[in-house]
Design a protein around this motif. Sequence first.
Motif, PDB file in Angstrom:
ATOM      1  N   GLY A   5      31.066  42.921  41.158  1.00 25.22           N
ATOM      2  CA  GLY A   5      31.986  42.500  40.119  1.00 25.22           C
ATOM      3  C   GLY A   5      33.434  42.603  40.548  1.00 25.22           C
ATOM      4  N   GLN A   6      33.674  42.694  41.846  1.00 23.75           N
ATOM      5  CA  GLN A   6      34.999  42.928  42.372  1.00 23.75           C
ATOM      6  C   GLN A   6      35.712  41.596  42.580  1.00 23.75           C
ATOM      7  N   ASN A   7      36.252  41.001  41.519  1.00 25.64           N
ATOM      8  CA  ASN A   7      36.977  39.759  41.648  1.00 25.64           C
ATOM      9  C   ASN A   7      38.405  39.964  41.203  1.00 25.64           C
ATOM     10  N   GLY A   8      39.252  38.931  41.364  1.00 30.36           N
ATOM     11  CA  GLY A   8      40.663  39.053  41.082  1.00 30.36           C
ATOM     12  C   GLY A   8      40.952  39.449  39.660  1.00 30.36           C
ATOM     13  N   ALA A   9      40.199  38.915  38.687  1.00 29.40           N
ATOM     14  CA  ALA A   9      40.449  39.225  37.286  1.00 29.40           C
ATOM     15  C   ALA A   9      40.201  40.697  37.002  1.00 29.40           C
ATOM     16  N   VAL A  10      39.187  41.274  37.619  1.00 28.40           N
ATOM     17  CA  VAL A  10      38.847  42.673  37.391  1.00 28.40           C
ATOM     18  C   VAL A  10      39.825  43.585  38.120  1.00 28.40           C
ATOM     19  N   LEU A  15      44.913  48.912  38.220  1.00 29.03           N
ATOM     20  CA  LEU A  15      46.292  49.375  38.379  1.00 29.03           C
ATOM     21  C   LEU A  15      46.563  50.690  37.640  1.00 29.03           C
ATOM     22  N   PRO A  16      46.106  50.869  36.392  1.00 29.88           N
ATOM     23  CA  PRO A  16      46.306  52.179  35.750  1.00 29.88           C
ATOM     24  C   PRO A  16      45.582  53.311  36.478  1.00 29.88           C
ATOM     25  N   MET A  17      44.412  53.018  37.034  1.00 27.48           N
ATOM     26  CA  MET A  17      43.689  54.035  37.804  1.00 27.48           C
ATOM     27  C   MET A  17      44.483  54.436  39.044  1.00 27.48           C
ATOM     28  N   ILE A  18      45.026  53.452  39.736  1.00 26.57           N
ATOM     29  CA  ILE A  18      45.802  53.715  40.942  1.00 26.57           C
ATOM     30  C   ILE A  18      47.038  54.536  40.598  1.00 26.57           C
ATOM     31  N   ALA A  19      47.730  54.172  39.529  1.00 27.22           N
ATOM     32  CA  ALA A  19      48.922  54.911  39.110  1.00 27.22           C
ATOM     33  C   ALA A  19      48.576  56.361  38.789  1.00 27.22           C
ATOM     34  N   ALA A  20      47.446  56.562  38.104  1.00 23.14           N
ATOM     35  CA  ALA A  20      47.035  57.920  37.758  1.00 23.14           C
ATOM     36  C   ALA A  20      46.723  58.735  39.012  1.00 23.14           C
ATOM     37  N   GLU A  21      46.084  58.120  40.006  1.00 24.27           N
ATOM     38  CA  GLU A  21      45.772  58.831  41.249  1.00 24.27           C
ATOM     39  C   GLU A  21      47.036  59.187  42.021  1.00 24.27           C
ATOM     40  N   ARG A  22      48.023  58.292  42.017  1.00 23.49           N
ATOM     41  CA  ARG A  22      49.289  58.608  42.703  1.00 23.49           C
ATOM     42  C   ARG A  22      49.985  59.791  42.037  1.00 23.49           C
ATOM     43  N   ARG A  23      49.995  59.800  40.702  1.00 20.13           N
ATOM     44  CA  ARG A  23      50.624  60.922  40.000  1.00 20.13           C
ATOM     45  C   ARG A  23      49.854  62.225  40.251  1.00 20.13           C
ATOM     46  N   ARG A  24      48.547  62.124  40.294  1.00 16.85           N
ATOM     47  CA  ARG A  24      47.724  63.309  40.558  1.00 16.85           C
ATOM     48  C   ARG A  24      48.000  63.851  41.965  1.00 16.85           C
ATOM     49  N   HIS A 106      53.507  50.819  41.463  1.00 15.13           N
ATOM     50  CA  HIS A 106      53.768  49.807  42.504  1.00 15.13           C
ATOM     51  C   HIS A 106      52.502  48.982  42.745  1.00 15.13           C
ATOM     52  N   ARG A 107      52.668  47.670  42.846  1.00 16.41           N
ATOM     53  CA  ARG A 107      51.498  46.791  42.992  1.00 16.41           C
ATOM     54  C   ARG A 107      51.179  46.491  44.464  1.00 16.41           C
ATOM     55  N   TYR A 115      43.044  46.033  45.625  1.00 21.82           N
ATOM     56  CA  TYR A 115      43.261  47.226  44.814  1.00 21.82           C
ATOM     57  C   TYR A 115      42.068  48.183  44.865  1.00 21.82           C
ATOM     58  N   PHE A 116      40.861  47.654  45.089  1.00 21.00           N
ATOM     59  CA  PHE A 116      39.706  48.536  45.249  1.00 21.00           C
ATOM     60  C   PHE A 116      39.923  49.461  46.448  1.00 21.00           C
ATOM     61  N   GLY A 117      40.438  48.895  47.534  1.00 18.91           N
ATOM     62  CA  GLY A 117      40.715  49.697  48.717  1.00 18.91           C
ATOM     63  C   GLY A 117      41.800  50.724  48.470  1.00 18.91           C
ATOM     64  N   GLN A 118      42.850  50.331  47.726  1.00 16.58           N
ATOM     65  CA  GLN A 118      43.930  51.267  47.447  1.00 16.58           C
ATOM     66  C   GLN A 118      43.451  52.440  46.589  1.00 16.58           C
ATOM     67  N   LEU A 119      42.671  52.161  45.554  1.00 11.35           N
ATOM     68  CA  LEU A 119      42.134  53.227  44.716  1.00 11.35           C
ATOM     69  C   LEU A 119      41.246  54.166  45.529  1.00 11.35           C
ATOM     70  N   THR A 120      40.421  53.595  46.362  1.00  9.52           N
ATOM     71  CA  THR A 120      39.507  54.400  47.174  1.00  9.52           C
ATOM     72  C   THR A 120      40.267  55.221  48.201  1.00  9.52           C
ATOM     73  N   ASP A 121      41.292  54.629  48.817  1.00  4.40           N
ATOM     74  CA  ASP A 121      42.113  55.335  49.794  1.00  4.40           C
ATOM     75  C   ASP A 121      42.739  56.581  49.168  1.00  4.40           C
ATOM     76  N   LEU A 122      43.265  56.434  47.971  1.00  4.58           N
ATOM     77  CA  LEU A 122      43.902  57.559  47.292  1.00  4.58           C
ATOM     78  C   LEU A 122      42.898  58.671  46.998  1.00  4.58           C
TER      79      LEU A 122
END
Length: 220
Positions: A5-10, A15-24, A106-107, A115-122
């Motif tokens: 289900g990893q498509n552009g719309a999803v 982005l909110p998940m990534i932001a939360a991980e950066r703050r964490r 930051h996008r 973004y899947f890779g960015q979330l996973t990297d964090l």
Amino acid sequence: MAAGGQNGAVETDLLPMIAAERRRTADLIDSLTPAQLDTPSLCGSWTVREVAGHLVSPLVGSPWALLPLVVRAGFRLHVANARLAQQVARRPAAELAAALREHAEHRFRPPVVGYFGQLTDLQVHGLDIRRPLGLPADLDPDRVRTSLDFLTGGRAVGFVDRRRVAGLRFEATDLGWASGAGPVVRGTGEAMLLTLTGRRVALPELEGDGVTVLAGRWPR
């Protein structure tokens, strides 16, 4: 979120998940002593401080800043990225944490893995920092499931050695998550993140008839 289900719309939902991980991660860096920051991480030869520099580097500089490093590294992008991370890591730890907070939304979207890779990297690099310091993982279950779907979905270029995990079924016992078919490798979501991304440290925490198969595929 199911694999596939990893498509552009999803992706924008991440982005909110990534932001939360950066703050964490910023909170984590702020809590560390100088000795902890200089502790070897689980990520190759990097220290905890250098892992933090890697997470900050795409947020604070121009993409053009990487070009001279790429040239000097013989156009080996991974080498250039490592050198950039080491440069950024020379900043005070408080500045690294502040940059993660300031640019939490930051996008930055890595090529290929998005973004899947960015979330996973964090999340994985957070474990690279926490594990050697004996700190709890404190992972968010939804974010872990999203990253596990990504790691087993065939698009995690640079994250997963596909030959190592081929023909195995992975099950996260604390998340009700599973993927694949074949001999079973069973453990926590944390252990799955580490194992799928090539961190051998979690192997003793795994169970199932696929663990021996998986361990036998690791370089001696």
